[in-house]
Design a protein around this motif. Sequence first.
Motif, mmCIF file in Angstrom:
data_model
loop_
_atom_site.group_PDB
_atom_site.id
_atom_site.type_symbol
_atom_site.label_atom_id
_atom_site.label_comp_id
_atom_site.label_asym_id
_atom_site.label_seq_id
_atom_site.Cartn_x
_atom_site.Cartn_y
_atom_site.Cartn_z
ATOM 1 N N LYS A 1 0.839 -1.195 0.000
ATOM 2 C CA LYS A 1 0.000 0.000 0.000
ATOM 3 C C LYS A 1 0.879 1.251 0.000
ATOM 4 N N MET A 2 0.495 2.210 -0.831
ATOM 5 C CA MET A 2 1.214 3.477 -0.932
ATOM 6 C C MET A 2 0.469 4.532 -0.112
ATOM 7 N N GLU A 3 1.144 5.614 0.182
ATOM 8 C CA GLU A 3 0.545 6.690 0.983
ATOM 9 C C GLU A 3 -0.034 7.773 0.072
ATOM 10 N N PRO B 1 -7.368 3.610 -1.663
ATOM 11 C CA PRO B 1 -5.914 3.512 -1.599
ATOM 12 C C PRO B 1 -5.307 3.057 -2.925
ATOM 13 N N VAL B 2 -4.032 3.336 -3.052
ATOM 14 C CA VAL B 2 -3.254 2.932 -4.223
ATOM 15 C C VAL B 2 -2.150 2.000 -3.733
ATOM 16 N N TYR B 3 -1.873 0.992 -4.524
ATOM 17 C CA TYR B 3 -0.847 0.014 -4.183
ATOM 18 C C TYR B 3 0.255 0.039 -5.236
ATOM 19 N N PHE B 4 1.465 -0.358 -4.820
ATOM 20 C CA PHE B 4 2.573 -0.558 -5.748
ATOM 21 C C PHE B 4 2.352 -1.924 -6.378
ATOM 22 N N GLY B 5 1.983 -1.942 -7.672
ATOM 23 C CA GLY B 5 1.666 -3.195 -8.348
ATOM 24 C C GLY B 5 2.880 -3.972 -8.793
ATOM 25 N N GLY B 6 4.001 -3.265 -8.941
ATOM 26 C CA GLY B 6 5.243 -3.896 -9.369
ATOM 27 C C GLY B 6 6.132 -2.901 -10.072
ATOM 28 N N PRO B 7 7.349 -3.319 -10.374
ATOM 29 C CA PRO B 7 8.342 -2.395 -10.917
ATOM 30 C C PRO B 7 8.220 -2.110 -12.415
#
Length: 184
Positions: free
Chosen positions: A45-47, A63-69
């Motif tokens: 989870k991102m801020e 919320p927004v999540y880091f899905g991958g690089p």
Amino acid sequence: MSTNIKVGSVLLAEPFMLDPNFKRTTVLLVDHSAEGSVGFIMNRKMEISVDELIDDFPEFEAPVYFGGPVGADTVHYLHCRGDLLSGSDEVVKNVFWGGDFRQLKTLINNKLIKPSDIRFFVGYSGWSDRQLEEELELGSWVPAKMDANYLFSSEPDSLWKQVMENKGSNFAVIADMEEGASYN
């Protein structure tokens, strides 16, 4: 180890994975074919909220999540409202990927989609042809079954451990290993 995985599988990073992008991650596989594979990390989870991230987006405290690089300049979404959002692809029961973006904004404005119905991801996790199978054969990932509650109801910080424990007693021992533990 069997590499018989499919769309809708969960990939748990093995406990000693060193890659900081995937350490203790829980990835939902949304596409898997001869050309490669795509997934989203469900527990990073991102801020930031989605309305802060995307211009001209309705006020929406999702919320927004880091899905991958991979594709860090892209935004994707998984949701449980495939019954309302046209163009959605069913990943597994009660989990859909994408759909008509303009329609999504309208549904949000009309309060037909709530923050608890959807997860947004910046970037994605991607594997080229046979790369994921090779990583599975090396033991980099532990496959598991998906449950929509993992995405929509679980706490991101404890998701890796929760899914690992749900695999059974041998994996519950792995789930209890402290992060950073090493055995010589």
